[in-house]
Scaffold this motif. Sequence first.
Motif, PDB file in Angstrom:
ATOM      1  N   SER A   1       2.657   6.647  -2.952  1.00 58.52           N
ATOM      2  CA  SER A   1       3.141   7.403  -1.798  1.00 58.52           C
ATOM      3  C   SER A   1       4.067   8.524  -2.258  1.00 58.52           C
ATOM      4  O   SER A   1       4.804   8.381  -3.237  1.00 58.52           O
ATOM      5  CB  SER A   1       3.897   6.481  -0.834  1.00 58.52           C
ATOM      6  OG  SER A   1       3.000   5.593  -0.222  1.00 58.52           O
TER       7      SER A   1
ATOM      8  N   ASN B   1      -2.537   5.058   6.124  1.00 58.12           N
ATOM      9  CA  ASN B   1      -1.187   4.966   5.596  1.00 58.12           C
ATOM     10  C   ASN B   1      -0.272   4.157   6.515  1.00 58.12           C
ATOM     11  O   ASN B   1      -0.324   4.312   7.741  1.00 58.12           O
ATOM     12  CB  ASN B   1      -0.599   6.365   5.430  1.00 58.12           C
ATOM     13  CG  ASN B   1       0.684   6.339   4.634  1.00 58.12           C
ATOM     14  OD1 ASN B   1       0.675   5.977   3.461  1.00 58.12           O
ATOM     15  ND2 ASN B   1       1.790   6.681   5.269  1.00 58.12           N
TER      16      ASN B   1
ATOM     17  N   THR C   1      -1.389  10.630   0.980  1.00 54.84           N
ATOM     18  CA  THR C   1      -2.487  10.352   1.915  1.00 54.84           C
ATOM     19  C   THR C   1      -3.181  11.653   2.310  1.00 54.84           C
ATOM     20  O   THR C   1      -4.411  11.770   2.228  1.00 54.84           O
ATOM     21  CB  THR C   1      -1.939   9.668   3.191  1.00 54.84           C
ATOM     22  OG1 THR C   1      -1.239   8.484   2.811  1.00 54.84           O
ATOM     23  CG2 THR C   1      -3.053   9.325   4.156  1.00 54.84           C
TER      24      THR C   1
ATOM     25  N   GLU D   1       0.977   1.654  -5.657  1.00 55.26           N
ATOM     26  CA  GLU D   1       1.352   2.615  -4.611  1.00 55.26           C
ATOM     27  C   GLU D   1       1.715   3.964  -5.230  1.00 55.26           C
ATOM     28  O   GLU D   1       2.461   4.028  -6.207  1.00 55.26           O
ATOM     29  CB  GLU D   1       2.535   2.090  -3.787  1.00 55.26           C
ATOM     30  CG  GLU D   1       2.905   3.111  -2.724  1.00 55.26           C
ATOM     31  CD  GLU D   1       3.939   2.613  -1.721  1.00 55.26           C
ATOM     32  OE1 GLU D   1       4.321   1.434  -1.754  1.00 55.26           O
ATOM     33  OE2 GLU D   1       4.353   3.441  -0.893  1.00 55.26           O
TER      34      GLU D   1
ATOM     35  N   ASP E   1      -2.919   6.314  -0.558  1.00 54.59           N
ATOM     36  CA  ASP E   1      -1.808   6.415  -1.509  1.00 54.59           C
ATOM     37  C   ASP E   1      -0.936   5.166  -1.519  1.00 54.59           C
ATOM     38  O   ASP E   1       0.014   5.101  -2.291  1.00 54.59           O
ATOM     39  CB  ASP E   1      -0.965   7.690  -1.257  1.00 54.59           C
ATOM     40  CG  ASP E   1      -0.027   7.576  -0.082  1.00 54.59           C
ATOM     41  OD1 ASP E   1      -0.070   6.567   0.667  1.00 54.59           O
ATOM     42  OD2 ASP E   1       0.779   8.509   0.120  1.00 54.59           O
ATOM     43  N   ASP E   2      -1.266   4.186  -0.677  1.00 52.48           N
ATOM     44  CA  ASP E   2      -0.493   2.943  -0.676  1.00 52.48           C
ATOM     45  C   ASP E   2      -1.006   1.951  -1.727  1.00 52.48           C
ATOM     46  O   ASP E   2      -0.403   0.901  -1.929  1.00 52.48           O
ATOM     47  CB  ASP E   2      -0.527   2.292   0.712  1.00 52.48           C
ATOM     48  CG  ASP E   2       0.269   3.102   1.734  1.00 52.48           C
ATOM     49  OD1 ASP E   2       1.096   3.935   1.327  1.00 52.48           O
ATOM     50  OD2 ASP E   2       0.054   2.907   2.949  1.00 52.48           O
TER      51      ASP E   2
HETATM   52 MN    MN Z   1       1.765   5.871   1.622  1.00 47.20          MN
END
Ligand code: MN
Length: 255
Positions: free
Chosen positions: A39, A96, A110, A37, A8-9
């Motif tokens: 996050s 992550n 993540t 990203e 998720d980054d």
């Molecule tokens: Mn993240």
Amino acid sequence: MTVLITNDDGIASPGMHALARALAAVMPVAVVAPEHERSATGHAITLHKPLRAVRLALPGLDAPVWATNGTPADCVVLGVLDLLPQRPEVVVSGINAGPNLGGDLTYSGTVSGAMEGAIMGIPSVAVSVGADDAPRFDVAAEVAVRLVQLVREHGLPADTLLNVNVPNLPRDRLRGMVATHQGRRRYINRLDKRRDPRGQTYYWLGGEREPAPDEEGTDAWALQQGMVSVTPIQMNMTATGLIAELGRLLRDISL
Ligand code: MN
């Protein structure tokens, strides 16, 4: 058989690059990751706009790579149902920058990437490193490789995944791995209210972790002890212990 990597980054994340390179050294991998990203997007999926996947190359990685405009869960769906030539054997999400402990799991993109893999019936692992400042991705990548090998060998029950948090320590200071349960990590000072240069109010969500000691056996406790925390997570959120009593209470309501 291939390992599908997401995160998720975003596609430019050094944590994911470290994971992909370490895994590619021992097994075939493919990467499908968000172009930016994502996050704290949780388990969001994209239903109201087109999804696109662009093929690209990452330096030092001999593997197929796609960047998408979707969330981590979208990336897993696109990878499994179309982009990869065969169904992946394992899904790994990460690495992550920063831990995913306790209540973080609800928000974590993540962890949701790995959850989507589990929902699709594929053994899945989420990997995070315990600090977002100067994270030691190489150490966490080595741990991730060992756990992916474990999952390939032993599999996982249906609808479960492993949530892995690696302390941000040098390799020789890690104190082993431990199976943990999800703790109750809370945040304080979550809302910052500020004024912008034009005098309008705006808010910034965030906060710091409550400075309370973590219960022994939890994910956060393991990290504090310098151990790799490995939490088995199940998708079913039913509070099973409450069903009988709730049933009694509901019987008293006449409809
Ligand atoms: Mn993240």
